[in-house]
Enzyme design. Structure first.
Site, short mmCIF file in Angstrom:
data_model
loop_
_atom_site.label_atom_id
_atom_site.label_comp_id
_atom_site.label_asym_id
_atom_site.label_seq_id
_atom_site.Cartn_x
_atom_site.Cartn_y
_atom_site.Cartn_z
N THR A 46 69.15 46.80 2.81
CA THR A 46 69.54 47.94 3.64
C THR A 46 71.06 48.10 3.67
O THR A 46 71.77 47.11 3.52
CB THR A 46 69.01 47.63 5.06
OG1 THR A 46 67.60 47.51 4.97
CG2 THR A 46 69.40 48.66 6.08
N ARG A 60 54.39 51.68 6.46
CA ARG A 60 55.16 50.73 7.26
C ARG A 60 56.54 51.30 7.63
O ARG A 60 57.26 51.82 6.79
CB ARG A 60 55.34 49.43 6.47
CG ARG A 60 56.17 48.36 7.19
CD ARG A 60 57.54 48.23 6.58
NE ARG A 60 58.28 47.09 7.14
CZ ARG A 60 59.55 46.81 6.87
NH1 ARG A 60 60.22 47.56 6.03
NH2 ARG A 60 60.13 45.78 7.41
N VAL A 61 56.88 51.21 8.90
CA VAL A 61 58.21 51.57 9.38
C VAL A 61 58.90 50.28 9.81
O VAL A 61 58.35 49.51 10.60
CB VAL A 61 58.12 52.56 10.56
CG1 VAL A 61 59.51 52.91 11.08
CG2 VAL A 61 57.38 53.83 10.14
N GLY A 70 67.66 43.11 7.63
CA GLY A 70 66.91 41.88 7.55
C GLY A 70 65.43 42.14 7.59
O GLY A 70 64.98 43.24 7.27
N GLY A 100 62.69 43.36 9.01
CA GLY A 100 62.66 44.37 10.06
C GLY A 100 61.71 44.10 11.21
O GLY A 100 61.99 44.46 12.36
#
Lengths: 331, 331
Positions: free
Chosen positions: A188, A216-217, A239, A241
């Site tokens: 990210t 997936r969120v 990282g 999440g």
């Protein structure tokens, strides 16, 4: 901060603007080459310079954050925008969020496939909608109406990320390995800034996890988890999440600073180096205090990271062992 | 809580189990009839009894929360599951989340159209996936694989909600009115519970806002915003979701209780009665402390709310002016 006259404010501003970025935790030395290290450093320096240019011109912290993240999204090296990892079904699915600490305005998008720079759509949500978070096709309809740049989904594709998906799919029968593989690729990107008026902002953008499925969120588009900014602090996380979501990591860091009086270093350490690894997660964050203090905590072998201050000189690092002097906090 | 022997634990449990629910803030007396008030009270009592049954049998707080929310989702009166409000394009789009305070495990779903009880899918995400949050079609694919009950989207439709959408669409040229209309209908449902072992859990389920568009995600499926539970506290919120997202409302309440030592009443008041209305938002929350203290703060004319304790007698209320005795906290 004490109230100051306009002339003083400008002077103070020139002394105290600061921008910090990350390009993802989870960097492993074994998978890097001298060439890829050089490229990563150059990309981070470019992002820092672009963001700094905004601050130098007296623009806002959110302008600086947006400018820096746009550079990182455009670079195929990072897992955001072009070069994002692939989902289980072979798509690039992008998330981003942005928050203005001065107003607590926020915008976030999850699961978009055609938005060239998801951070710009997050900004449009923040500034031109009544909402904070938009997802999927609806978010892209909003993007089209707002004139946010759309591209063919093939724009995001890079051969490197495609091969990572193929490996993940092959390893899927070996659950443990597949999990490790997915975790490794959480690069990210994010930025936090303090402008010449002392306003803070934070933003984050990602392609999520390789081989992710079921819509997936992660934490990146979730205000309070991957991104948060208020008058006390600005945070962007990177990282695993699910752990950031379960502790509202960014919000916890800011509450520790705002309500418990912890410094950026103390709050970042408590959440990123103690709480999240204590639960079994990993990753890092960039943390900026209202006084200009920068902390870049992480618990992995490396995290692409850097900062730039009033003198306009970028400082970047990759591994935990890299020496990186941080700016001195001031009031 | 002090460590106790098994025999004592059971006794303590019988004395201290508690479940609280809400069926949404934003209730306005002018839109109610004696008949609709009676129906709402009966529905809340049923939900409380179903949740209490779980606690009485020694099951977990998350079982009680799930059972209570399922009853509220099935009742067309509330804006969750059957009877959810309609989106701009005439669909019912459902969100839910669940969190187990004892383990910090959490599950959430956003933007599903065919899942009969979204809270059961949130629970499946929590217990049977590696993820915390799933959205859209992917979430429904996961539901199908997990055997979570799916229905035809027409199941959720009620004539009353359809007419609300028609009014909202007609009023859309008058922006101010349309906004008011949307705000009025935020009757999210939620539950918080403490089981006989002192474990806390929280859950929330909603159809979102009438006439919502662009894949808007509110606070209900966001862990930290609409739902949070840890060892200190359990919270479910209901209100103008954008404001709950911008302050991570549920997480802030729990951090105030856990780190600042505030009571459920103090922390609930600070966030729901001061911070959110101070920003221009409104709504309510149900807050439960580890000691069994219940607070039901809201800043609207009414909030469907109630609780049930060790004696199994449900207590419910609708308007701010309704007398509602709360349980006494114990250690």
């Amino acid at each position: 901060m004490a109230t100051v006259e306009k002339g003083e404010l400008t002077l103070l501003g020139e002394q105290t603007v600061v921008l910090a970025i990350h390009g993802g935790a989870g960097v492993e030395r074994a998978s890097m080459t001298p060439e890829s290290e050089t490229k990563a450093r150059a990309a981070m320096e470019l992002a820092l310079r672009h963001g700094y240019e905004q601050l130098k011109q007296g623009r806002s912290a959110k302008d600086a954050v947006t400018a820096a993240i746009t550079v990182l999204e455009d670079d195929p090296l990072f897992n955001a925008g072009r070069g994002a990892v692939f989902t289980h079904d072979g798509r690039n699915e992008l998330d981003a969020s942005l928050m203005d600490g001065a107003t607590l305005a926020a915008g976030a998008v999850a699961g978009v496939h055609k938005v060239k720079n998801p951070i710009l759509l997050a900004r449009a949500v923040m500034e031109h909608s009544q909402h904070v978070m938009l997802a999927g096709d609806g978010a892209e309809q909003f993007a089209a109406e707002q004139g946010v740049s759309l591209v063919d989904p093939s724009y995001f594709r890079t051969e490197r990320r495609w091969q990572e998906l193929q490996r993940a799919l092959q390893e899927e029968n070996h659950q443990a390995q597949a999990t490790r593989e997915a975790i490794k690729h959480f690069g990210t990107v994010g930025a936090v800034a303090r402008d010449s008026q002392g306003r803070l902002a934070a933003g984050t953008s990602t392609g999520g996890m390789t081989n992710k499925r079921y819509g997936r969120v992660g934490d990146s588009p979730v205000i309070g988890a991957g991104t948060y900014a208020d008058v006390d602090c600005a945070v962007s996380g990177t990282g695993w999440g699910e752990y950031y979501l379960r502790v509202s990591a960014a919000r916890e860091i800011c509450l520790r600073m705002g309500r418990l009086g912890e410094s950026a270093t103390q709050a970042g350490r408590a959440v990123i180096e103690d709480e999240i690894p204590g639960m079994g997660g990993d990753g890092g964050a960039i943390v900026l205090g209202a006084n200009g203090e920068v902390a870049l905590p992480f618990n992995t072998e490396g995290m692409y990271r850097g900062w730039i201050g009033a003198d306009g000189v970028p400082h970047v690092a990759i591994y935990a062992t890299d020496a990186l002097t941080l700016p001195t906090a001031s009031r």
